[in-house]
Motif scaffolding. Structure first.
Motif: not given
Ligand SMILES: NC(=O)c1ccc[n+]([C@@H]2O[C@H](COP(=O)([O-])OP(=O)(O)OC[C@H]3O[C@@H](n4cnc5c(N)ncnc54)[C@H](OP(=O)(O)O)[C@@H]3O)[C@@H](O)[C@H]2O)c1
Length: 330
Positions: A6, A10, A36, A89, A141, A306
């Motif tokens: 889900v 990134n 979407m 979040p 994580a 991360g």
């Molecule tokens: N980056 C890190 O190193 C790291 C480390 C620890 C924890 N986290 C946590 O991991 C999570 C993801 O991080 P990220 O960096 O991968 O975020 P991101 O790049 O913003 O990706 C989020 C993804 O979730 C999708 N999304 C948003 N709302 C949704 C919904 N209602 N149903 C299904 N998909 C949905 C988005 O879709 P769209 O593409 O259509 O916008 C996007 O594909 C966050 O909560 C972050 O705090 C990240």
């Protein structure tokens, strides 16, 4: 076992790539979702295309099987499996995240999450729901992805912890470094967003929401049941660039500190000038540090948190644990 992802950002992309490893041959990727819509995989080519989109950093909507299906509808029709949550979040209302977790649990999905929202707002409720529906809830994580801070916290549950001082947000380290080296607040925050380090809404990092969610999960792990609304939060921006730079000359360094004091049960995230020689002051870049003061002695854990590839590895370690537990492996 079936697995759905889900979020295809990134971290979600790195999870999809790693699932190609023979280590995960016991899993079938059934569906992947973005905000979407989603892709329900039907044949081998569907995964190959998904893998290509991940490595080329393309959106899920470019997949030929992409359609408007929502995660909520999918789990309703396809109960049981593993759901890996890598969505952004939503600290203001908790939605849609909380409803998605609840729906997945009720539909018989084991939950693995990097998103902190559910546990930061309703730790007890989600744990209870998971127990009632006999599914596992794994969230290594969510705090310092890559360093086992939560297992240390859990092991201290019945010990006398006097206080905790922690640096749990890498973006604030980065922004403060830039300010120390001459940038102003706006320039430093824009650079962090441009480099993909800060959330598009920088308030999440700079005003302490991210760190508040993390200290909440950490304390709950130690048996201290709070929600992130109980955290007293102060923005980093209460200090000027001049104050931050002047502090260095006085052997101090401004850091965003998440803390807990058992004497008055205070939980906070606030900017504190810490001595330059302290472990908190040494915490740079993507590193996190947590100091637990236990029975008058310090236990300090310091390590990387991360980025996306490491977070994906941590999530997949949780997935393997679920497989072990569900299949009864030792
Ligand atoms: N980056 C890190 O190193 C790291 C480390 C620890 C924890 N986290 C946590 O991991 C999570 C993801 O991080 P990220 O960096 O991968 O975020 P991101 O790049 O913003 O990706 C989020 C993804 O979730 C999708 N999304 C948003 N709302 C949704 C919904 N209602 N149903 C299904 N998909 C949905 C988005 O879709 P769209 O593409 O259509 O916008 C996007 O594909 C966050 O909560 C972050 O705090 C990240």
């Amino acid at each position: 076992m079936d697995i759905v992802i889900v979020g295809f950002g990134n971290v979600g992309k790195k999870v999809v790539e790693r699932l190609n490893d023979p280590l995960f041959s016991g899993l079938r990727i059934k569906a992947v979702f973005s905000s979407m819509g989603g892709v329900v995989l039907r044949e081998k080519d569907d995964y190959d295309y998904l893998f290509k989109l991940s490595t080329m950093n393309e959106p899920l909507s470019k997949h030929p099987r992409f359609n408007k299906i929502s995660f909520m509808d999918y789990v309703q029709e396809n109960p049981s499996g593993i759901a890996v949550f890598v969505i952004p979040p939503s600290y203001e209302t908790g939605e849609p995240n909380l409803s998605m977790y609840r729906k997945a649990i009720i539909s018989g999905y084991h939950i693995i999450t990097a998103d902190k929202t559910g546990l930061a707002i309703d730790y007890k409720g989600l744990k209870k729901l998971a127990r009632q529906h006999n599914v596992l809830l794994k969230y290594t994580a969510t705090v310092a992805a890559g360093t086992p801070v939560l297992s240390v916290a859990k092991s201290l549950k019945y010990r006398k912890v006097q206080y905790i001082r922690a640096i749990l947000n890498a973006t604030s380290n980065y922004v403060l470094n830039l300010i120390e080296s001459g940038k102003n607040w706006d320039e430093a925050i824009s650079q962090a967003i441009k480099e993909g380090l800060a959330e598009p809404n920088p308030s999440i990092d700079i005003d302490g929401l991210d760190a508040a969610a993390k200290i909440t999960i950490l304390l709950n792990e130690m048996g201290i049941n709070i929600t992130m609304r109980d955290v007293d939060r102060k923005s980093l921006r209460i200090y000027s660039e001049e104050e931050i730079r002047k502090a260095i000359k006085e052997s101090l360094r401004l850091k965003q500190v998440a803390g807990y004091d058992s004497a008055n049960k205070e939980v906070f995230v606030k900017p504190i000038f810490v001595p330059l020689i302290s472990p908190l002051a040494f915490t740079e870049g993507a590193y996190n540090t947590v100091e637990f003061k236990v029975e008058d002695e310090s236990i300090i854990i310091h390590g990387p948190a991360g980025p996306a590839w490491r977070t994906a590895n941590v999530l997949l370690a949780d997935v393997l644990e679920v497989l072990d537990e569900a299949l009864g492996n030792e």
